[in-house]
Write a protein that holds these residues in place. Sequence first.
Motif, short mmCIF file in Angstrom:
data_model
loop_
_atom_site.label_atom_id
_atom_site.label_comp_id
_atom_site.label_asym_id
_atom_site.label_seq_id
_atom_site.Cartn_x
_atom_site.Cartn_y
_atom_site.Cartn_z
N LYS A 71 -3.15 20.91 -9.00
CA LYS A 71 -2.92 19.46 -8.95
C LYS A 71 -4.18 18.72 -9.39
N LYS A 87 3.55 6.29 -5.10
CA LYS A 87 3.38 6.45 -6.55
C LYS A 87 2.30 7.50 -6.86
N LEU A 88 1.25 7.44 -6.04
CA LEU A 88 0.17 8.43 -6.20
C LEU A 88 0.71 9.84 -6.01
N LYS A 89 1.43 10.02 -4.91
CA LYS A 89 1.98 11.36 -4.61
C LYS A 89 2.96 11.82 -5.69
N HIS A 90 3.74 10.85 -6.15
CA HIS A 90 4.72 11.17 -7.19
C HIS A 90 4.02 11.62 -8.48
N ALA A 91 2.91 10.92 -8.77
CA ALA A 91 2.15 11.26 -9.99
C ALA A 91 1.60 12.67 -9.93
N LEU A 92 1.40 13.15 -8.70
CA LEU A 92 0.78 14.48 -8.55
C LEU A 92 1.79 15.61 -8.40
N GLN A 93 3.07 15.24 -8.35
CA GLN A 93 4.05 16.30 -8.17
C GLN A 93 4.15 17.13 -9.45
N LEU A 136 -5.54 9.58 -13.07
CA LEU A 136 -5.59 9.51 -11.62
C LEU A 136 -6.76 10.34 -11.08
N ILE A 162 -3.39 13.67 -0.21
CA ILE A 162 -2.38 13.53 -1.29
C ILE A 162 -2.00 14.87 -1.90
N LYS A 189 -6.24 1.71 -6.19
CA LYS A 189 -5.24 0.71 -6.59
C LYS A 189 -5.86 -0.31 -7.55
N ARG A 212 -1.75 12.02 -14.88
CA ARG A 212 -2.52 12.67 -13.80
C ARG A 212 -4.00 12.71 -14.11
N TYR A 218 -9.72 7.02 3.91
CA TYR A 218 -8.50 7.10 3.10
C TYR A 218 -8.04 5.69 2.69
N PHE A 222 2.25 2.10 -3.25
CA PHE A 222 1.20 2.64 -4.11
C PHE A 222 0.94 4.11 -3.78
N GLU A 223 0.89 4.42 -2.47
CA GLU A 223 0.66 5.82 -2.06
C GLU A 223 1.77 6.74 -2.55
N THR A 230 6.60 9.03 -14.24
CA THR A 230 5.22 8.95 -13.77
C THR A 230 4.56 7.69 -14.35
N ASP A 231 4.00 6.90 -13.45
CA ASP A 231 3.41 5.64 -13.90
C ASP A 231 2.04 5.83 -14.51
N TRP A 232 1.25 6.80 -14.01
CA TRP A 232 -0.06 7.06 -14.59
C TRP A 232 -0.10 8.52 -15.02
N VAL A 270 -7.76 4.50 -1.17
CA VAL A 270 -6.49 4.08 -1.79
C VAL A 270 -6.62 2.66 -2.35
N MET A 317 0.83 -1.21 0.00
CA MET A 317 0.00 0.00 0.00
C MET A 317 0.86 1.27 0.00
#
Lengths: 125, 177
Positions: free
Chosen positions: B39, A7-13, B120, B139, B171, B117, B163, A4-5, B113-115, B167, A1
């Motif tokens: 964001k 990765k989520l935060k990274h995607a939003l940077q 997401l 986030i 996922k 934005r 939360y 994954f989190e 970046t894997d996805w 998540v 988890m």
Amino acid sequence: MNNFESKLKHALQAENSVPDADTFISGLHTERKSRQSARRQFYNGIAAGMFILSLGLFTASQLGTDSAELMVYDTYEILDEDDRTEEEFLTEMAVYFLEESDDIWATVAFLDETEFLESLSEENL
Amino acid sequence: MNSDKTDIELIQEFQDGNEESFNDLVRRHLPNTFGFFVKICQNEMDAEDLAQDVFLKMHRALKNFRFQSAFTTYLYRANTNMVNSYIRNKRWRGLLNLDDTPEAGEWDTSHETDWRRQELWDAVAKLPKLQRNVVMMRIAQELPFKEISSILNTTESSAKTSYHYAVKTLKIWLENE
């Protein structure tokens, strides 16, 4: 988890440039004044509408009767007026015929045939 | 500029008629507010419009602010409500095809970046309201659960549970695509 989190935060940077504060504030106050003015115009419009509506209601209330009654009353008035005009016309015609005719009895007979005398007497009743 | 003053002091001055104190408040909170919106919208113009709407609301609301909570709590709540209405409007616009679909990879500026934005936030927008709000604050704004629960008028454990579920759902959705 956790992976994954992250990765989520990274995607939003996102590297975004913040708008210039002074320009933003200036635009903010311009928009605020414009909305304030629009709101004031809206309320003035509502107030004017209310005034016209209340004036209309007040005027209607001063007439004393409702609109349906007024219409019927007017119709009777018009019919009465028509009857009076017709009666005057027929009387004048009868007098004219009698004055102009050489034979008064023949004229009376003619008026009798047209049932003029009957209608005149009915109206007088 | 009154940058050394607290939010409460600036609001009190604004309530006393000092317009410049409000401007200082905007200067202080603009980067964070704008960053949060950008964001989520992934569009600087939309983000600026949302930030403007929030501060316009603040200008009206702060005249009657009663200092029962911190200004930031008040602001974050307004930001979250604004995003919710933005998502709602966007959903309607999507149904009515009023927006053009973005080009594939438009938002993907990083190779790491894997996805995208967009994907997401499309997924986040589909979450139930409480879960969506918690995810956005956690986030996008990196707020602690205690503050999130205070903003959303819920308990800390409820915020954590929401939360966790959010998540988990994201996922499943994102990794199945």
